[in-house]
Design a protein around this motif. Structure first.
Motif, short mmCIF file in Angstrom:
data_model
loop_
_atom_site.label_atom_id
_atom_site.label_comp_id
_atom_site.label_asym_id
_atom_site.label_seq_id
_atom_site.Cartn_x
_atom_site.Cartn_y
_atom_site.Cartn_z
N VAL A 1 0.87 -1.11 -0.04
CA VAL A 1 -0.03 0.00 0.13
C VAL A 1 0.90 1.20 -0.15
O VAL A 1 1.89 1.26 0.65
CB VAL A 1 -0.96 0.15 1.21
N VAL A 2 0.40 2.07 -0.77
CA VAL A 2 1.44 3.48 -0.99
C VAL A 2 0.11 4.59 -0.83
O VAL A 2 -0.84 4.66 -1.69
CB VAL A 2 2.09 3.83 -2.28
N THR A 3 0.42 5.45 0.02
CA THR A 3 -0.31 6.72 -0.06
C THR A 3 0.47 7.82 -0.46
O THR A 3 1.88 7.89 0.11
CB THR A 3 -1.07 7.06 1.12
N ALA A 4 0.21 8.86 -1.02
CA ALA A 4 0.76 10.01 -1.36
C ALA A 4 0.17 11.38 -1.54
O ALA A 4 -0.97 11.41 -1.26
CB ALA A 4 1.69 9.68 -2.69
N ASP A 5 0.81 12.46 -1.67
CA ASP A 5 0.07 13.59 -1.97
C ASP A 5 -0.88 13.39 -3.08
O ASP A 5 -0.65 13.06 -4.26
CB ASP A 5 1.04 14.66 -2.53
N PRO A 6 -2.16 13.89 -3.02
CA PRO A 6 -3.28 13.42 -4.17
C PRO A 6 -3.32 14.31 -5.42
O PRO A 6 -3.73 14.02 -6.31
CB PRO A 6 -4.50 13.69 -3.26
N LEU A 7 -2.28 15.63 -5.30
CA LEU A 7 -2.17 16.37 -6.34
C LEU A 7 -3.61 17.05 -6.79
O LEU A 7 -3.66 16.90 -8.18
CB LEU A 7 -1.36 15.87 -7.29
N ARG A 8 -4.62 17.05 -6.04
CA ARG A 8 -5.70 17.41 -6.37
C ARG A 8 -5.68 18.72 -7.24
O ARG A 8 -5.11 19.73 -6.99
CB ARG A 8 -6.51 17.76 -5.20
N GLY A 9 -6.41 18.42 -8.55
CA GLY A 9 -6.61 19.55 -9.31
C GLY A 9 -5.27 19.70 -10.12
O GLY A 9 -5.27 20.74 -11.13
N GLN A 10 -4.31 18.79 -9.97
CA GLN A 10 -2.84 19.17 -10.80
C GLN A 10 -3.05 18.09 -11.80
O GLN A 10 -2.74 16.87 -11.78
CB GLN A 10 -1.77 18.95 -9.73
#
Length: 387
Positions: free
Chosen positions: A349-358
């Motif tokens: 499992v990896v989570t990361a900056d969702p980079l929302r809108g980018q």
């Protein structure tokens, strides 16, 4: 489940071993970790709900390979967490860039795999009639407004497969505007099809959202979150901190489910265990197999990495080849991942900056780095008969 072509012949294994050696030499040439750096990596896990803690060695993983995985994770700019589960035990765990285990975040398109699970549950319960049910069954108020007769042919299965004919919105300025402005049920009518249903694949956030609306209307009195909490999240000891709604109050079937890395691990382990949690059948076992069947080969538009190969697509899950292995992937923007490798009993499992809108080259660079981290690790694992 598709039977992977075995590369079991001795000459095939020799070629793979030689390739792996070359990759290792290349890694060293561009600044791989020293033995001292590997020894200093701390990835010791703590047990959490659903998983006892173990060590890589006790579960058949090479400790140095795991240490290098975490060393490389520590060099990435946008990663938040990395968790490795082997044989039902957590063997490695780490949080990066100022995050910790309490972070419940937008997992972007990993949401689609949760939506797919809810469709399987809904079909098992009978509130959605089946895979061949027309999409328009769940949008009766829009039937008189449909001018494209092809939309009347779209089925639930085609939405799951992303073969319904709806376009990849990110490919046009108008599509991006709709994507970030927000969806509504009326998009069934006002978004034109890019192709005839069933004739090809297009990555479609709309298709996933229409699935969520269908389940909400057919099974949940429009409240998909309450339905999901009882049928899926409660057995997984999961309480989303948020699940964003569209303009008419429907939960987004394609993004913006907010969960923790540990909750994602339980979802991945459930699929690895054939849809079961603590002996309870939560998602039908046959649905897991169907979801992981490749209906479209070479689905993705851009190259990700040398070991991120064969981007096939099932029901809201990806099928990825990495070296001698085939893994199933719930994949979200920014590099959110639930990677499941059944043959080795592995969940990453990896989570990361969702980079929302980018969107664009720089966000894609960050996302690829997170995707390749997992693909490169899996590619380097031995096959079961070599472990």
């Amino acid at each position: 489940m598709r039977a992977r072509l075995r590369r079991g012949a001795s000459d095939g294994r020799a070629l793979l071993a030689a390739a792996a050696a070359l990759l290792a030499l290349a890694a060293c040439a561009v600044g791989g970790p020293s033995s001292e750096e590997l020894a200093a990596v701390d990835y010791a896990p703590e047990a959490f709900e659903g998983f006892d803690a173990s060590t890589p060695e006790d579960q058949g993983l090479d400790a140095d390979a795991v240490a290098e995985l975490y060393w490389r994770a520590g060099t990435l700019e946008s990663i938040h967490s990395l968790t490795v589960i082997k044989n039902g035990s957590v063997v490695a765990q780490g949080y990066f860039n100022g995050t910790d285990a309490d972070l419940s975040q937008n997992v972007q398109s990993v949401t689609k795999s949760y939506t797919g699970a809810l469709v399987g549950i809904a079909i098992e319960e009978g509130c959605i009639a089946g895979l061949d049910e027309p999409m328009m069954t769940y949008f009766p108020e829009l039937a008189a407004r449909v001018t494209d007769p092809r939309k009347e042919q779209i089925t639930i299965e085609e939405l799951l497969q992303m073969r319904a004919g709806y376009p990849w919105l990110e490919a046009s300025a108008e599509g991006v505007e709709l994507l970030f402005h927000g969806f509504a049920p009326s998009n069934v009518v006002d978004v034109p099809l890019a192709r005839d249903p069933g004739t090809g694949w297009d990555y479609s956030n709309l298709s996933s959202h229409f699935l969520a609306i269908a389940v909400a209307r057919a099974c949940a009195d429009d409240d998909l979150l309450a339905y999901a909490q009882e049928r899926l999240f409660d057995p997984l000891a999961t309480v989303p901190s948020e699940w964003t709604q569209d303009w008419e109050g429907y939960r987004l079937g394609y993004t913006e489910l907010f969960v923790t890395a540990q909750e994602m691990a339980r979802f991945g382990q459930m699929y690895l265990d054939g849809g079961r949690v603590d002996g309870e059948q939560v998602v039908p076992e046959a649905w897991v197999e169907q979801s992981w069947t490749p209906y479209t080969e070479s689905a993705w538009y851009y190259k990700v990495g040398d070991n991120f190969d064969r981007t096939a697509y099932g029901y809201q899950w990806w099928i990825i080849d990495a070296g001698p292995h085939t893994y199933r992937l719930a994949w979200g923007h920014g590099g959110q991942q639930i990677a499941v490798l059944p043959e080795l009993g592995l969940v990453v499992v990896v989570t990361a900056d969702p980079l929302r809108g980018q969107l664009g080259d720089e966000p894609w660079r960050l996302e690829k780095a997170n995707l390749n981290l997992v693909a490169d690790f899996i590619a380097g694992l031995p096959e079961p008969d070599e472990a």
